[in-house]
Design a protein around this motif. Structure first.
Motif, PDB file in Angstrom:
ATOM      1  N   ASN A 121       0.836  -1.103  -0.095  1.00  0.00           N
ATOM      2  CA  ASN A 121       0.068   0.032  -0.050  1.00  0.00           C
ATOM      3  C   ASN A 121       0.855   1.194  -0.080  1.00  0.00           C
ATOM      4  O   ASN A 121       1.479   1.423   1.237  1.00  0.00           O
ATOM      5  CB  ASN A 121      -0.928  -0.078   1.242  1.00  0.00           C
ATOM      6  CG  ASN A 121      -1.907   1.167   1.265  1.00  0.00           C
ATOM      7  OD1 ASN A 121      -1.444   2.268   0.723  1.00  0.00           O
ATOM      8  ND2 ASN A 121      -3.098   0.898   1.966  1.00  0.00           N
ATOM      9  N   TYR A 123       0.625   4.466  -0.254  1.00  0.00           N
ATOM     10  CA  TYR A 123       0.410   5.529   0.758  1.00  0.00           C
ATOM     11  C   TYR A 123       0.818   5.192   2.455  1.00  0.00           C
ATOM     12  O   TYR A 123       1.678   5.943   2.929  1.00  0.00           O
ATOM     13  CB  TYR A 123      -1.019   5.984   0.836  1.00  0.00           C
ATOM     14  CG  TYR A 123      -1.602   7.003   1.699  1.00  0.00           C
ATOM     15  CD1 TYR A 123      -0.842   8.436   1.704  1.00  0.00           C
ATOM     16  CD2 TYR A 123      -2.054   6.708   3.037  1.00  0.00           C
ATOM     17  CE1 TYR A 123      -1.197   9.323   2.574  1.00  0.00           C
ATOM     18  CE2 TYR A 123      -2.312   7.732   3.827  1.00  0.00           C
ATOM     19  CZ  TYR A 123      -1.968   8.853   3.567  1.00  0.00           C
ATOM     20  OH  TYR A 123      -2.066   9.977   4.712  1.00  0.00           O
ATOM     21  N   VAL A 127       3.927   6.596   4.620  1.00  0.00           N
ATOM     22  CA  VAL A 127       3.454   7.234   5.790  1.00  0.00           C
ATOM     23  C   VAL A 127       4.477   6.666   6.847  1.00  0.00           C
ATOM     24  O   VAL A 127       5.024   7.058   7.572  1.00  0.00           O
ATOM     25  CB  VAL A 127       2.122   7.207   6.278  1.00  0.00           C
ATOM     26  CG1 VAL A 127       1.925   7.831   7.400  1.00  0.00           C
ATOM     27  CG2 VAL A 127       1.276   8.352   4.971  1.00  0.00           C
ATOM     28  N   TYR A 149      -1.155   3.511  12.324  1.00  0.00           N
ATOM     29  CA  TYR A 149       0.184   3.307  11.381  1.00  0.00           C
ATOM     30  C   TYR A 149       1.189   2.392  11.766  1.00  0.00           C
ATOM     31  O   TYR A 149       2.159   2.087  11.254  1.00  0.00           O
ATOM     32  CB  TYR A 149       0.718   4.687  11.042  1.00  0.00           C
ATOM     33  CG  TYR A 149       0.024   5.612  10.231  1.00  0.00           C
ATOM     34  CD1 TYR A 149      -0.212   5.433   8.820  1.00  0.00           C
ATOM     35  CD2 TYR A 149      -0.828   6.748  10.754  1.00  0.00           C
ATOM     36  CE1 TYR A 149      -1.010   6.128   8.060  1.00  0.00           C
ATOM     37  CE2 TYR A 149      -1.561   7.453  10.108  1.00  0.00           C
ATOM     38  CZ  TYR A 149      -1.702   7.102   8.500  1.00  0.00           C
ATOM     39  OH  TYR A 149      -2.448   8.228   7.820  1.00  0.00           O
TER      40      TYR A 149
END
Length: 162
Positions: A121, A123, A127, A149
């Motif tokens: 993923n 994104y 992050v 996260y």
């Protein structure tokens, strides 16, 4: 009492941030690499002279290396459980929050987050890498059910201090 495991993890992270191998550190301190390994595995704590040298090398106090500080308690006044997990919900808990808290306690939320983090993923991976690149302790706030996260941070840097 000194928590040797937390101490070992801390000095291992400090050593890596300094770009040193266990052998490099052992040579600097005049000890064996086996001694460094014992400290980092939580099987022993070095004597006071070595602790002082480590504090100078890593530019931290001896207390910062030795104390098992509950950061959540210092910031919020709420203690974490023995697992180190803390969660906060509004004073008036609705069914949704109670269900979420039970999912955390049962481990289902953590399992689901980790399963999701195994797939690519861009994104979330990005992050996680950005957060993991920061120095210091990472405190994640407001992750919400199914979010967060933490798996992505640990995927980017398994030594991150969360």
């Amino acid at each position: 009492m000194v928590n040797k495991i937390h101490f070992g993890k801390r000095i291992s992270v400090f050593r890596r941030k300094a770009g040193l191998s266990q052998t490099d550190l052992a040579e600097k301190l005049g000890v064996t690499s086996q001694a460094v390994s014992k400290w980092e595995c939580g099987n022993a704590v070095p004597d006071i002279d070595i602790l002082l040298e480590l504090s100078h090398l890593y530019k931290v106090t001896i207390n910062e290396m030795l104390e098992d500080v509950d950061l959540i308690y210092q910031l919020t006044g709420k203690e974490t459980s023995r697992s180190g997990i803390a969660y906060f919900v509004p004073e008036q808990e609705c069914d949704y929050y109670i269900e979420w808290a039970n999912e955390i306690r049962s481990g289902k939320l953590v399992k689901r987050n980790w399963e999701c983090s195994r797939t690519d993923n861009a994104y979330m991976d990005g992050v996680g890498k950005q957060i993991a690149s920061c120095d210091g302790i990472i405190l994640e706030i407001g992750a919400g059910p199914g979010g967060g996260y933490m798996p992505y941070i640990l995927k980017a840097n398994s030594d991150a201090t969360l």
